[in-house]
Scaffold this motif. Structure first.
Motif, short mmCIF file in Angstrom:
data_model
loop_
_atom_site.label_atom_id
_atom_site.label_comp_id
_atom_site.label_asym_id
_atom_site.label_seq_id
_atom_site.Cartn_x
_atom_site.Cartn_y
_atom_site.Cartn_z
N TRP A 130 0.83 -1.21 0.00
CA TRP A 130 0.00 0.00 0.00
C TRP A 130 0.86 1.25 0.00
N GLU A 131 2.02 1.20 0.62
CA GLU A 131 2.95 2.33 0.52
C GLU A 131 3.40 2.55 -0.91
N GLU A 156 0.49 4.06 -2.83
CA GLU A 156 0.35 5.47 -2.47
C GLU A 156 1.42 6.31 -3.15
N ASN A 157 2.65 5.82 -3.16
CA ASN A 157 3.73 6.56 -3.83
C ASN A 157 3.49 6.65 -5.33
N ASP A 179 0.87 9.24 -5.88
CA ASP A 179 1.42 10.56 -5.62
C ASP A 179 2.27 11.03 -6.80
#
Length: 227
Positions: free
Chosen positions: A49-50, A53-54, A57
């Motif tokens: 999930w990181e 998200e990155n 972004d």
């Protein structure tokens, strides 16, 4: 040993850096400090999930509208893929056995045998197989009547196009039946009873229709007729 006015307790304790670091690592590696740590699966999900998200972004920085723009682009792409899938069906595949797009994928059988097989599948509600066997019966019947030359590897489209020249009143029906055969056999589509009945009616009508001889064939037949 003590200095002037001092005691042994005043001597600073100087521990080398490496042993101190190793001692700290040993202390922190004890299970009591890790009872509430996430398990391997949770750590993997957290990293995934990181990464997502990155990724969003990064994409939002170059897409008009930011994150909302990225989501809109993804939804449009999914809608286009869904429309193409619905229109074209599953990717075209080649049947097993090296038959390619051949209409007949097994040993030679008569039109009557194909009709009997179609009737059995229809009675069992197996409409895909029923349509396939009935289309094979149509083409085999045309071969038995010498309206089509028996040719290994002939496709349903080729048979429909060739038969339509001598049976022009059924050209459209033959093309539709060939398209249904291809959609079912190679396109992943599903037939229903109505689709089968159309091919069944075509088979009956073709069987009762007299062929229209092409001009060249008619001329040859006239010149070769006995006087």
């Amino acid at each position: 040993m003590t200095g002037p006015g001092g005691t042994a307790d005043d001597i600073p304790l100087d521990i080398p850096r490496v042993p101190a670091q190793e001692a700290a690592e040993r202390e922190l590696s004890k299970p009591m400090y890790h009872e509430n740590d996430p398990n391997l699966l949770q750590r993997g999900l957290n990293r995934f999930w990181e990464w997502v998200e990155n990724l969003f972004d990064s994409a939002s920085g170059v897409t008009p509208g930011g994150v909302v723009g990225v989501v809109a682009v993804v939804l449009v792409a999914l809608a286009v893929l869904g429309a193409l899938w619905w229109r074209l069906g599953t990717p075209r595949r080649t049947p097993s056995g090296g038959a390619g797009d051949s209409l007949f994928d097994d040993g030679p059988r008569t039109a009557a045998e194909h009709r009997a097989a179609a009737d059995r599948h229809a009675a069992a509600g197996q409409w895909n197989q029923a349509v396939q066997e009935r289309m094979r019966a149509v083409v085999r019947s045309l071969e038995e009547r010498a309206l089509l030359d028996p040719r290994p590897g002939r496709t349903a489209d080729e048979a429909a196009a060739e038969a339509g020249r001598s049976l022009p009143s059924h050209a459209d029906g033959l093309r539709s039946a060939a398209r249904a055969f291809d959609d079912i056999t190679y396109g992943g589509r599903t037939a229903d009873e109505a689709a089968y009945r159309r091919v069944e009616q075509l088979d009956t009508a073709v069987e009762r229709t007299k062929p229209v001889l092409e001009p060249a064939v008619a001329a040859t037949a006239f010149t070769e007729a006995p006087r």
